[in-house]
Design a protein around this motif. Structure first.
Motif, mmCIF file in Angstrom:
data_model
loop_
_atom_site.group_PDB
_atom_site.id
_atom_site.type_symbol
_atom_site.label_atom_id
_atom_site.label_comp_id
_atom_site.label_asym_id
_atom_site.label_seq_id
_atom_site.Cartn_x
_atom_site.Cartn_y
_atom_site.Cartn_z
ATOM 1 N N THR A 61 0.829 -1.208 0.000
ATOM 2 C CA THR A 61 0.000 0.000 0.000
ATOM 3 C C THR A 61 0.859 1.251 0.000
ATOM 4 O O THR A 61 0.601 2.193 -0.765
ATOM 5 C CB THR A 61 -0.947 -0.014 1.210
ATOM 6 N N SER A 89 -6.652 0.213 6.527
ATOM 7 C CA SER A 89 -7.125 -1.042 5.927
ATOM 8 C C SER A 89 -5.986 -2.031 5.732
ATOM 9 O O SER A 89 -6.152 -3.239 5.944
ATOM 10 C CB SER A 89 -7.799 -0.764 4.582
ATOM 11 N N HIS A 107 -6.977 -10.461 -0.762
ATOM 12 C CA HIS A 107 -6.707 -9.989 0.598
ATOM 13 C C HIS A 107 -5.399 -9.191 0.659
ATOM 14 O O HIS A 107 -4.333 -9.684 0.332
ATOM 15 C CB HIS A 107 -6.613 -11.190 1.544
ATOM 16 N N MET A 119 -17.756 5.914 -1.783
ATOM 17 C CA MET A 119 -16.960 5.419 -0.666
ATOM 18 C C MET A 119 -17.347 6.261 0.535
ATOM 19 O O MET A 119 -17.310 7.493 0.474
ATOM 20 C CB MET A 119 -15.463 5.567 -0.944
ATOM 21 N N ASP A 140 -20.800 3.025 1.789
ATOM 22 C CA ASP A 140 -20.147 2.472 0.608
ATOM 23 C C ASP A 140 -21.191 1.969 -0.378
ATOM 24 O O ASP A 140 -22.259 1.464 0.017
ATOM 25 C CB ASP A 140 -19.259 1.281 0.985
ATOM 26 N N VAL A 144 -18.126 -1.316 -3.643
ATOM 27 C CA VAL A 144 -17.050 -1.006 -2.691
ATOM 28 C C VAL A 144 -17.177 -1.879 -1.446
ATOM 29 O O VAL A 144 -16.182 -2.391 -0.928
ATOM 30 C CB VAL A 144 -17.056 0.492 -2.333
ATOM 31 N N GLY A 145 -18.397 -2.075 -0.970
ATOM 32 C CA GLY A 145 -18.601 -2.924 0.196
ATOM 33 C C GLY A 145 -18.131 -4.356 -0.048
ATOM 34 O O GLY A 145 -17.490 -4.971 0.811
ATOM 35 N N ARG A 148 -14.333 -4.449 -0.050
ATOM 36 C CA ARG A 148 -13.792 -4.394 1.309
ATOM 37 C C ARG A 148 -13.924 -5.754 2.007
ATOM 38 O O ARG A 148 -13.017 -6.178 2.723
ATOM 39 C CB ARG A 148 -14.502 -3.316 2.123
ATOM 40 N N GLN A 149 -15.046 -6.429 1.791
ATOM 41 C CA GLN A 149 -15.236 -7.742 2.390
ATOM 42 C C GLN A 149 -14.211 -8.757 1.880
ATOM 43 O O GLN A 149 -13.847 -9.701 2.579
ATOM 44 C CB GLN A 149 -16.655 -8.260 2.121
ATOM 45 N N VAL A 153 -7.449 -3.298 -0.246
ATOM 46 C CA VAL A 153 -7.163 -1.981 0.322
ATOM 47 C C VAL A 153 -7.428 -0.956 -0.771
ATOM 48 O O VAL A 153 -6.769 -0.964 -1.807
ATOM 49 C CB VAL A 153 -5.702 -1.888 0.791
ATOM 50 N N ILE A 154 -8.400 -0.084 -0.556
ATOM 51 C CA ILE A 154 -8.747 0.916 -1.577
ATOM 52 C C ILE A 154 -7.956 2.188 -1.289
ATOM 53 O O ILE A 154 -8.169 2.843 -0.277
ATOM 54 C CB ILE A 154 -10.261 1.191 -1.591
#
Length: 199
Positions: A61, A89, A107, A119, A140, A144-145, A148-149, A153-154
């Motif tokens: 990141t 995140s 992941h 977001m 979100d 986007v949700g 994230r699940q 990492v956005i």
């Protein structure tokens, strides 16, 4: 209603997102950094390196953020970086893996989303000066949700053709996105800025 330029001036380089309480970066076209880290280029390679503990989500990141600052002055790919949110995140992704919680092949991998998806806590501009920064999303979007699940990492939101209504990617309130292979050319498509940023 304020223009994108006036909102950029108000927010400055590091604007504070009052709704979400975190610092966001409206990416200018004049910032650079020194390339000091070599990371995997492809998502599958990144995932394998994370799983092998050859790297971490935090390292990937940080490198993605650095490379964005390097490349964006030429490519104009990003509208907003969520540096604080991305680092939080990434740290969570690394903690999950340390506790043997694996959310799948994405992941810990840093990605960006098109600035037409909400977001939470950030503005959704749709590439238009008419909507830039006037509202911050409360939640979100479904896309986007789901991302994230999956543990991604956005890092931020990318430029698009205004309202995604075009095929060149060079009609946006934030300026044109450029082709990383040849910056004199357009990147193409309403999602033109969603390209890999080369060293």
């Amino acid at each position: 209603m304020q223009s994108a330029a006036s909102l950029r001036r108000q927010r400055g380089l590091h604007g504070t997102d009052h709704a979400g309480g975190r610092s966001t970066d409206v990416v200018p076209h004049e910032r650079s950094a020194v390339n000091t880290v070599k990371t995997p280029e492809k998502a599958a390679q990144m995932g394998a390196a994370i799983q092998a503990h050859d790297t971490s989500s935090a390292q990937l990141t940080n490198d993605a953020l650095r490379r964005t600052h390097e490349a964006n002055p030429v490519l104009g790919a990003f509208v907003i970086l969520d540096e604080d949110g991305a680092r939080v995140s990434a740290a969570a992704a690394d903690r999950d893996l340390a506790e043997v919680v694996d959310r799948g092949p994405l992941h810990g991998i840093p990605i960006a989303v098109k600035d037409i998806f909400d977001m939470a806590g950030l503005p959704t501009t749709c590439g238009s000066a008419s909507s830039f920064g006037t509202d911050h999303a409360e939640t979100d979007s479904d896309v986007v949700g789901a991302l994230r699940q999956s543990g991604v990492v956005i890092v931020g939101k990318t430029v698009l053709h205004e309202f995604a209504f075009g095929a060149t990617g060079d009609r946006s309130a934030h300026g044109p996105s450029r082709n990383p292979h040849d910056p004199t050319r357009v990147s193409g498509g309403s999602s033109g800025s969603v390209h890999r940023q080369h060293d």
